[in-house]
Design a protein around this motif. Sequence first.
Motif, PDB file in Angstrom:
ATOM      1  N   GLN A 197       0.830  -1.203   0.000  1.00 50.43           N
ATOM      2  CA  GLN A 197       0.000   0.000   0.000  1.00 50.43           C
ATOM      3  C   GLN A 197       0.870   1.262   0.000  1.00 50.43           C
ATOM      4  O   GLN A 197       0.578   2.233  -0.690  1.00 50.43           O
ATOM      5  N   ILE A 198       1.943   1.205   0.796  1.00 47.64           N
ATOM      6  CA  ILE A 198       2.854   2.356   0.836  1.00 47.64           C
ATOM      7  C   ILE A 198       3.505   2.561  -0.522  1.00 47.64           C
ATOM      8  O   ILE A 198       3.567   3.684  -1.039  1.00 47.64           O
ATOM      9  N   ASP A 199       3.999   1.468  -1.121  1.00 48.94           N
ATOM     10  CA  ASP A 199       4.643   1.559  -2.437  1.00 48.94           C
ATOM     11  C   ASP A 199       3.682   2.148  -3.464  1.00 48.94           C
ATOM     12  O   ASP A 199       4.059   3.016  -4.260  1.00 48.94           O
ATOM     13  N   ASP A 200       2.434   1.671  -3.441  1.00 47.70           N
ATOM     14  CA  ASP A 200       1.446   2.145  -4.411  1.00 47.70           C
ATOM     15  C   ASP A 200       1.163   3.634  -4.224  1.00 47.70           C
ATOM     16  O   ASP A 200       1.082   4.386  -5.206  1.00 47.70           O
ATOM     17  N   LYS A 201       1.018   4.048  -2.985  1.00 48.55           N
ATOM     18  CA  LYS A 201       0.704   5.454  -2.718  1.00 48.55           C
ATOM     19  C   LYS A 201       1.882   6.362  -3.078  1.00 48.55           C
ATOM     20  O   LYS A 201       1.696   7.456  -3.616  1.00 48.55           O
ATOM     21  N   MET A 202       3.077   5.897  -2.795  1.00 53.35           N
ATOM     22  CA  MET A 202       4.260   6.667  -3.173  1.00 53.35           C
ATOM     23  C   MET A 202       4.346   6.794  -4.692  1.00 53.35           C
ATOM     24  O   MET A 202       4.646   7.877  -5.221  1.00 53.35           O
ATOM     25  N   SER A 203       4.075   5.706  -5.402  1.00 57.33           N
ATOM     26  CA  SER A 203       4.122   5.729  -6.868  1.00 57.33           C
ATOM     27  C   SER A 203       3.079   6.682  -7.434  1.00 57.33           C
ATOM     28  O   SER A 203       3.340   7.427  -8.382  1.00 57.33           O
ATOM     29  N   GLN A 204       1.888   6.656  -6.837  1.00 60.00           N
ATOM     30  CA  GLN A 204       0.819   7.555  -7.284  1.00 60.00           C
ATOM     31  C   GLN A 204       1.220   9.016  -7.073  1.00 60.00           C
ATOM     32  O   GLN A 204       0.956   9.869  -7.916  1.00 60.00           O
ATOM     33  N   GLY A 205       1.854   9.282  -5.930  1.00 61.66           N
ATOM     34  CA  GLY A 205       2.295  10.638  -5.645  1.00 61.66           C
ATOM     35  C   GLY A 205       3.332  11.112  -6.641  1.00 61.66           C
ATOM     36  O   GLY A 205       3.261  12.230  -7.161  1.00 61.66           O
ATOM     37  N   LYS A 206       4.304  10.258  -6.943  1.00 64.57           N
ATOM     38  CA  LYS A 206       5.350  10.621  -7.896  1.00 64.57           C
ATOM     39  C   LYS A 206       4.773  10.846  -9.293  1.00 64.57           C
ATOM     40  O   LYS A 206       5.218  11.732 -10.026  1.00 64.57           O
ATOM     41  N   ALA A 207       3.770  10.040  -9.650  1.00 59.46           N
ATOM     42  CA  ALA A 207       3.204  10.118 -10.998  1.00 59.46           C
ATOM     43  C   ALA A 207       2.493  11.436 -11.258  1.00 59.46           C
ATOM     44  O   ALA A 207       2.263  11.802 -12.417  1.00 59.46           O
ATOM     45  N   ARG A 208       2.155  12.149 -10.202  1.00 65.20           N
ATOM     46  CA  ARG A 208       1.456  13.427 -10.381  1.00 65.20           C
ATOM     47  C   ARG A 208       2.399  14.559 -10.777  1.00 65.20           C
ATOM     48  O   ARG A 208       1.953  15.646 -11.104  1.00 65.20           O
ATOM     49  N   PHE A 209       3.696  14.283 -10.732  1.00 60.39           N
ATOM     50  CA  PHE A 209       4.676  15.301 -11.083  1.00 60.39           C
ATOM     51  C   PHE A 209       5.191  15.054 -12.497  1.00 60.39           C
ATOM     52  O   PHE A 209       5.339  13.906 -12.915  1.00 60.39           O
ATOM     53  N   PRO A 210       5.489  16.127 -13.232  1.00 56.21           N
ATOM     54  CA  PRO A 210       5.961  15.956 -14.610  1.00 56.21           C
ATOM     55  C   PRO A 210       7.259  15.172 -14.718  1.00 56.21           C
ATOM     56  O   PRO A 210       7.486  14.492 -15.712  1.00 56.21           O
ATOM     57  N   SER A 211       8.114  15.270 -13.697  1.00 56.73           N
ATOM     58  CA  SER A 211       9.411  14.602 -13.768  1.00 56.73           C
ATOM     59  C   SER A 211       9.904  14.290 -12.356  1.00 56.73           C
ATOM     60  O   SER A 211       9.425  14.879 -11.378  1.00 56.73           O
ATOM     61  N   PRO A 212      10.869  13.356 -12.229  1.00 59.03           N
ATOM     62  CA  PRO A 212      11.462  13.077 -10.919  1.00 59.03           C
ATOM     63  C   PRO A 212      12.059  14.328 -10.278  1.00 59.03           C
ATOM     64  O   PRO A 212      12.018  14.488  -9.059  1.00 59.03           O
ATOM     65  N   ALA A 213      12.598  15.225 -11.104  1.00 61.72           N
ATOM     66  CA  ALA A 213      13.187  16.460 -10.567  1.00 61.72           C
ATOM     67  C   ALA A 213      12.122  17.329  -9.905  1.00 61.72           C
ATOM     68  O   ALA A 213      12.364  17.940  -8.857  1.00 61.72           O
ATOM     69  N   LYS A 219       2.104   6.188   8.179  1.00 66.52           N
ATOM     70  CA  LYS A 219       1.201   6.619   9.244  1.00 66.52           C
ATOM     71  C   LYS A 219      -0.186   6.951   8.699  1.00 66.52           C
ATOM     72  O   LYS A 219      -1.212   6.623   9.304  1.00 66.52           O
ATOM     73  N   GLU A 220      -0.198   7.590   7.546  1.00 71.64           N
ATOM     74  CA  GLU A 220      -1.477   7.953   6.928  1.00 71.64           C
ATOM     75  C   GLU A 220      -2.324   6.710   6.654  1.00 71.64           C
ATOM     76  O   GLU A 220      -3.520   6.663   6.961  1.00 71.64           O
ATOM     77  N   ILE A 221      -1.702   5.691   6.092  1.00 72.35           N
ATOM     78  CA  ILE A 221      -2.428   4.464   5.751  1.00 72.35           C
ATOM     79  C   ILE A 221      -2.922   3.776   7.012  1.00 72.35           C
ATOM     80  O   ILE A 221      -4.050   3.268   7.070  1.00 72.35           O
ATOM     81  N   ILE A 222      -2.097   3.749   8.044  1.00 70.80           N
ATOM     82  CA  ILE A 222      -2.486   3.102   9.303  1.00 70.80           C
ATOM     83  C   ILE A 222      -3.666   3.827   9.945  1.00 70.80           C
ATOM     84  O   ILE A 222      -4.606   3.201  10.444  1.00 70.80           O
ATOM     85  N   VAL A 223      -3.630   5.160   9.927  1.00 64.85           N
ATOM     86  CA  VAL A 223      -4.747   5.921  10.506  1.00 64.85           C
ATOM     87  C   VAL A 223      -6.002   5.729   9.670  1.00 64.85           C
ATOM     88  O   VAL A 223      -7.101   5.527  10.205  1.00 64.85           O
ATOM     89  N   ASN A 224      -5.876   5.777   8.357  1.00 64.71           N
ATOM     90  CA  ASN A 224      -7.042   5.553   7.500  1.00 64.71           C
ATOM     91  C   ASN A 224      -7.648   4.179   7.743  1.00 64.71           C
ATOM     92  O   ASN A 224      -8.873   4.019   7.787  1.00 64.71           O
TER      93      ASN A 224
END
Length: 352
Positions: A129-145, A167-172
């Motif tokens: 779940q953490i990996d997926d959420k991190m990937s989703q967050g990164k995908a919202r940016f045009p580039s890694p930079a 922590k967010e996932i655990i609280v949710n």
Amino acid sequence: MNLLKKLVITATCAAFAIAMQPLRPAFSAETKPAETKAAAAPAKPADQKAQEPAKGSPTDVVAKVGNTPILRSELNRAEAILMKQNPPQQPLTPGQQQQVNDYLIEQLTSAELLYQAGLKVEIKDLDKQIDDKMSQGKARFPSPADFEKALKEQNLDEKLLREYTRKEIIVNNYVEKEIVPQVKVTDDEIKKFYDENLTKYFSKPAQVKASHILIGVDPKADAETRKKAKEKIDNILKEVKAGKDFAELAKANSTCPSSAKGGDLGTFGKGQMVKPFEDAAFALKTGEVSDVVETQFGYHIIKLTDKQEAQTAPLEEVKPKITEYLKGQKVQAKVQDYLKELKGKIKVEKLI
């Protein structure tokens, strides 16, 4: 239901995502917490230093939840996020700064209480779940930079962001499993909300879209000036009725700034135009042209380009949104009840 960003942990978890995914109740005006109103209040220039981040070491303990410390670095980070969301017009006074600190420490300690409670609730595939959420967050940016830049702006690195995401996932998970199942929204509550907010949220008044040609006349103009203006608008009306292009006539003759757009006034509802103009516009059918209309601004010819009758959304159509909103309100109230209960069991200390 992504409840976390509607609850107390908003200021600390996945900080960069807050700006990208702001969630607001579907039927409420956008509001700010009472404590954050200070952020928009004016202050005297002499208080400029009060807006600067709290002094001291990032490792200073500003609060404790049981044996878990809340560090000044967390407080400073949360304050930076808050100030970005609600930029103060002038520097905060010392009193306003204290209000902000109190508010944020309350949020941070409440988030920690929920997190500690959430650790006791089973959660599956946490790492995935953490990996997926991190990937989703990164995908919202045009580039890694751009992603790295956003992290730096919030004083974050990827490791710390991952911990906040955890922590967010655990609280949710805690809220979804322990609180949401207790919340029910009845048909009577839905109907009551619908009836009480029918005009505010579920009704759309009649609107028209129109263009016009104006021959402006000063209200203090003499009879001769008014006569010439009336003769000019009468001649333009003859040209309109003869089939000449309305927009071109508006561009060539109208004294209204809308002439640059062929006389287009856009869409408007009742109460937005002077009464004679409004009455004439709403009396037309789509495509029709009015006779000469006199107002305090001069003489008009109006062409109606679109008309939308008043509409009311039926209850069944909006029922899912009302249900979601009312459920969210009840969940928030339940969370506050649980926090009071948790504070009775776990010692919370504010150290600044």
